[in-house]
Design a protein around this motif. Structure first.
Motif, PDB file in Angstrom:
ATOM      1  N   LEU A 204       0.836  -1.203   0.000  1.00 45.62           N
ATOM      2  CA  LEU A 204       0.000   0.000   0.000  1.00 45.62           C
ATOM      3  C   LEU A 204       0.866   1.247   0.000  1.00 45.62           C
ATOM      4  N   ARG A 207       2.161   1.879  -3.521  1.00 45.66           N
ATOM      5  CA  ARG A 207       1.139   2.515  -4.365  1.00 45.66           C
ATOM      6  C   ARG A 207       0.918   3.960  -3.957  1.00 45.66           C
ATOM      7  N   ARG A 209      -1.470   5.329  -2.388  1.00 43.16           N
ATOM      8  CA  ARG A 209      -2.864   5.672  -2.109  1.00 43.16           C
ATOM      9  C   ARG A 209      -3.760   4.504  -2.499  1.00 43.16           C
ATOM     10  N   LEU A 210      -5.046   4.621  -2.099  1.00 41.58           N
ATOM     11  CA  LEU A 210      -5.991   3.537  -2.316  1.00 41.58           C
ATOM     12  C   LEU A 210      -6.718   3.646  -3.647  1.00 41.58           C
ATOM     13  N   TYR A 212      -7.510   4.123  -7.881  1.00 43.32           N
ATOM     14  CA  TYR A 212      -7.268   3.225  -9.016  1.00 43.32           C
ATOM     15  C   TYR A 212      -5.835   3.326  -9.503  1.00 43.32           C
TER      16      TYR A 212
END
Length: 293
Positions: A204, A207, A209-210, A212
């Motif tokens: 996480l 990436r 952030r959550l 797309y």
């Protein structure tokens, strides 16, 4: 049981230590570029604080990238009961080498931004073919000496603290007793659960952030002041992102035909032979007569 989780604590402390060092480089960047800020933004602590928080966000992405492989190795070794103190030496080597590269980007970004007005990016690879000239530019400019010294001091301090963290972890393991020949199912389950949760958090963090799409450089831009926007971007992140962006097929230079053939056809179509030293399709323009008014 306590002994099984000591390597995970070691990785957590290394992660926090790396964030601290990258934040210190950001403070140096801010102090150097502060004069470029307009008066209304120079001491606007809300905007400055947000820029530093954005920087911590991007620094965490880089730290998670570098922690993923050691975390996977520690997780597997802990579940299998194979972890030994030699693993700390391997982790120290990995973190020492990789963060030396990250700190190099952070240190070089300060004078690079002062000179070019932009963050360290893929354009530096254009200088790779001019090795001697590039080294002369870097080591022949006295203004760079302070940042070079800062880099070596940071790397030396980071490695020293790495060794201290690993030695402390080894001492804690020794105090917890000798490693058992085989782990109980309960300890294996707890170790596997801890490794899975930390790996999920690490992915996480990579990436960013959550949503797309994963984090991009544009996520750091929140105001109209370039210095504060760029303050929130990790230089290594920007370097890697811009390099990968240039490698994408849609961003490569189109090569429809060889350059020599293209020039030859253009000369043929325009019925020009060019002018040496100016252009292969240049022509001499002569007036038909004297200028009139």
């Amino acid at each position: 049981m306590k002994r099984t989780f000591i390597p995970f604590l070691y990785l957590l402390w290394v992660h926090l230590l790396a964030l601290l060092f990258m934040s210190a480089f950001r403070v140096v960047f801010f102090c150097t570029a502060h004069a470029q800020l307009p008066p209304e933004a120079a001491w606007h602590w809300g905007s400055i604080g947000r820029a530093f928080l954005n920087g911590l966000w991007f620094d965490n992405v880089i730290a998670c990238y570098l922690s993923a492989l050691p975390l996977l190795a520690v997780g597997i070794a802990s579940v299998g009961g194979w972890w030994r103190k030699g693993g700390y030496r391997a982790c120290n080597l990995w973190f020492g080498v990789t963060y030396a590269l990250v700190f190099m980007a952070c240190a070089a970004n300060v004078p690079y931004y002062a000179y070019f007005g932009k963050l360290l990016n893929a354009s530096i690879w254009n200088w790779a073919e001019y090795g001697t000239q590039t080294l002369g530019m870097v080591f022949g400019e006295p203004a760079w000496y302070g940042y070079i010294a800062l880099y070596f001091i940071a790397v030396a301090a980071f490695v020293a603290l790495l060794l201290q963290l690993s030695h402390r972890a080894v001492r804690r393991e020794a105090a917890a007793g000798r490693a058992p020949l085989s782990l109980s199912p309960k300890v294996r389950i707890l170790a596997a659960s801890t490794a899975a949760l930390l790996l999920a958090a690490c992915l996480l963090g990579i990436r960013g952030r959550l949503g797309y799409n994963p984090i991009k450089v544009s996520a750091a831009y929140f105001c109209n002041h370039a210095v504060l926007n760029n303050l929130g971007v990790n230089p290594m992140f920007n370097l890697l992102y811009s390099t990968l962006d240039e490698l994408r097929p849609e961003n490569r230079t189109l090569r429809l035909m060889p350059a020599d053939k293209a020039v030859s056809l253009t000369q043929q179509w325009l019925q020009r032979s060019g002018i040496e030293g100016i252009s292969p399709i240049a022509r001499q323009v002569r007036p038909a007569g004297q200028p009139k008014r």
